[in-house]
Each structure stands twice: as C-alpha cells, then as structure tokens.
Design a protein around this motif. Structure first.
Motif, short mmCIF file in Angstrom:
data_model
loop_
_atom_site.label_atom_id
_atom_site.label_comp_id
_atom_site.label_asym_id
_atom_site.label_seq_id
_atom_site.Cartn_x
_atom_site.Cartn_y
_atom_site.Cartn_z
N ASP A 113 0.82 -1.21 0.00
CA ASP A 113 0.00 0.00 0.00
C ASP A 113 0.86 1.27 0.00
O ASP A 113 0.57 2.24 -0.71
CB ASP A 113 -0.93 0.01 1.21
CG ASP A 113 -2.07 -1.01 1.10
OD1 ASP A 113 -2.31 -1.49 -0.02
OD2 ASP A 113 -2.70 -1.30 2.14
N VAL A 114 1.91 1.27 0.80
CA VAL A 114 2.83 2.42 0.84
C VAL A 114 3.51 2.59 -0.51
O VAL A 114 3.64 3.71 -1.02
CB VAL A 114 3.86 2.25 1.99
CG1 VAL A 114 4.98 3.29 1.89
CG2 VAL A 114 3.18 2.36 3.33
N ALA A 115 3.95 1.50 -1.14
CA ALA A 115 4.59 1.57 -2.45
C ALA A 115 3.63 2.11 -3.50
O ALA A 115 4.00 2.95 -4.34
CB ALA A 115 5.13 0.20 -2.86
N ILE A 116 2.36 1.64 -3.45
CA ILE A 116 1.35 2.13 -4.40
C ILE A 116 1.10 3.62 -4.15
O ILE A 116 0.98 4.42 -5.10
CB ILE A 116 0.04 1.30 -4.29
CG1 ILE A 116 0.29 -0.12 -4.81
CG2 ILE A 116 -1.10 1.97 -5.03
CD1 ILE A 116 -0.87 -1.07 -4.55
N LEU A 117 1.02 4.02 -2.88
CA LEU A 117 0.80 5.42 -2.54
C LEU A 117 1.94 6.30 -3.06
O LEU A 117 1.71 7.33 -3.68
CB LEU A 117 0.65 5.56 -1.02
CG LEU A 117 0.43 6.98 -0.51
CD1 LEU A 117 -0.91 7.52 -0.98
CD2 LEU A 117 0.51 7.01 1.00
N PHE A 118 3.20 5.89 -2.82
CA PHE A 118 4.35 6.66 -3.30
C PHE A 118 4.42 6.69 -4.82
O PHE A 118 4.77 7.71 -5.42
CB PHE A 118 5.66 6.13 -2.71
CG PHE A 118 5.91 6.62 -1.31
CD1 PHE A 118 6.02 7.97 -1.04
CD2 PHE A 118 6.03 5.72 -0.26
CE1 PHE A 118 6.25 8.43 0.24
CE2 PHE A 118 6.27 6.17 1.02
CZ PHE A 118 6.38 7.52 1.29
N ALA A 159 1.76 11.68 -9.90
CA ALA A 159 1.01 12.94 -9.87
C ALA A 159 1.96 14.14 -9.90
O ALA A 159 1.72 15.11 -10.62
CB ALA A 159 0.12 12.98 -8.63
N LEU A 160 3.05 14.08 -9.12
CA LEU A 160 4.03 15.17 -9.10
C LEU A 160 4.71 15.33 -10.47
O LEU A 160 4.92 16.45 -10.93
CB LEU A 160 5.08 14.94 -8.01
CG LEU A 160 4.61 15.18 -6.58
CD1 LEU A 160 5.71 14.80 -5.60
CD2 LEU A 160 4.19 16.62 -6.38
N MET A 161 5.02 14.23 -11.11
CA MET A 161 5.64 14.30 -12.43
C MET A 161 4.67 14.89 -13.45
O MET A 161 5.06 15.69 -14.31
CB MET A 161 6.11 12.91 -12.89
CG MET A 161 7.30 12.37 -12.10
SD MET A 161 8.72 13.48 -12.09
CE MET A 161 9.22 13.41 -13.78
N ALA A 162 3.41 14.53 -13.36
CA ALA A 162 2.41 15.09 -14.27
C ALA A 162 2.27 16.59 -14.06
O ALA A 162 2.23 17.36 -15.03
CB ALA A 162 1.07 14.38 -14.06
N VAL A 163 2.22 17.04 -12.82
CA VAL A 163 2.14 18.47 -12.52
C VAL A 163 3.38 19.19 -13.04
O VAL A 163 3.30 20.27 -13.62
CB VAL A 163 1.95 18.70 -11.00
CG1 VAL A 163 2.14 20.15 -10.63
CG2 VAL A 163 0.58 18.21 -10.57
#
Length: 176
Positions: free
Chosen positions: A9-14, A20-24
């Motif tokens: 779950d942590v890996a999926i979250l990161f 998302a950060l790369m897209a922004v």
C-alpha cells in the motif's frame, strides 16, 4: 493487516504520488522555465543599469589618461625653465607610470582590445622618450629633449593619441 500488505500500500501510494508530481511538473514546466527566464532577464537589466555608469566613467578616465600622456600636454605640464635632461626624463616617465597605475583598474570595464591599445600607447610613449634621449648629445638640456620629442610627434602621419581617443569613443558608442 499484515506487514507485506502495508508495504504494498505504501509503495502504491508513493508511486501514485510520484506520478502525480511528475504530471504536474510536465504541465507546469514551461511556466516554471518562463518564470526563471524572466527573473534572469530582470536581473541582467538591473546589472546593466548599475554597470553602465561605471563603464562610461572608465572610458572617460582613459580619455583623460591618453590626453595626459600625450607629449604635447605632458611637456607643457612638466617643463620648467633650466630643467636638465635627466630630471625631465625622470619626471616624464614617472608621470606616465603614475597615471597608468592610477587607471589600471579601468580595464575591467572596457574592451580588451582597447585596453591593449592604451597599454601599448603607454609603452610606446615611454620608448619614444627614451629613444629621444639616446639621440641627443650628452650635454643636451630639457628644452632639446622637448624639441626632439615634439619633432618626432610631428613626423608621425597620424597622431596615435588622437587615434586611441577615437577608439575609446567607438567603444562608448557600442554601449548604446
């Protein structure tokens, strides 16, 4: 929940957060770049506005320097009635070197070619004075040295001092 599920779950979250950060970043990359380019342009304008008066002052001072080491002006300033040749020579050479040392920092603000011409003019002026001394008899006086230097200046087709001042003026015009 087990530990393995928490790590997944942590890996999926990161991974999601990173994506998302790369897209922004990719969406805003051009805007960010434009912002920094505008800041650089703004700083360059401020620097130019601060440096321009210094550059103009440097050119001014070099014109004064060239005028002051011109033998026609130098001899008028230094010649005294009854001065001997060695005293006049020492005074001329000291004046040229002193003026040069006083203006040496101006090379920071002018074109390197122009500075080279100014430096060469100083060296040529010193050589001209020393050569004039060698061409005179041992019992010559200051007046004869002055005459020899001025006669040499008259024999030159184009006045190197005027040419150097014109070069400095051309450098000034390049600033605008």
């Amino acid at each position: 929940m087990n530990t393995q599920q928490i790590l997944v779950d942590v890996a999926i979250l990161f991974t999601g957060l990173f994506t998302a950060l790369m897209a922004v970043y990719y969406i805003l990359r051009n805007d960010i770049q434009r912002f920094f380019n505008l800041k650089i342009i703004e700083l360059n304008k401020e620097n130019r506005a601060q440096i321009l008066p210094l550059r103009l002052q440097a050119h001014e001072r070099l014109i004064i320097f060239v005028d002051r080491i011109n033998p026609a002006n130098l001899l008028v300033r230094l010649h005294q009635q009854g001065i001997n040749i060695a005293t006049l020579q020492a005074g001329i050479l000291n004046e040229i070197r002193s003026e040069y040392q006083h203006n040496i920092a101006q090379q920071l603000y002018i074109d390197s070619i122009t500075w080279g011409v100014v430096r060469k003019l100083k060296e040529d002026t010193i050589a001209m004075v020393n050569n004039a001394i060698q061409s005179l008899p041992d019992d010559a006086n200051g007046i004869e040295l002055s005459k020899a230097i001025l006669q040499h200046m008259v024999s030159i087709n184009e006045n190197p001092y005027d040419l150097t001042i014109e070069l400095i003026k051309k450098d000034i015009y390049k600033l605008f």
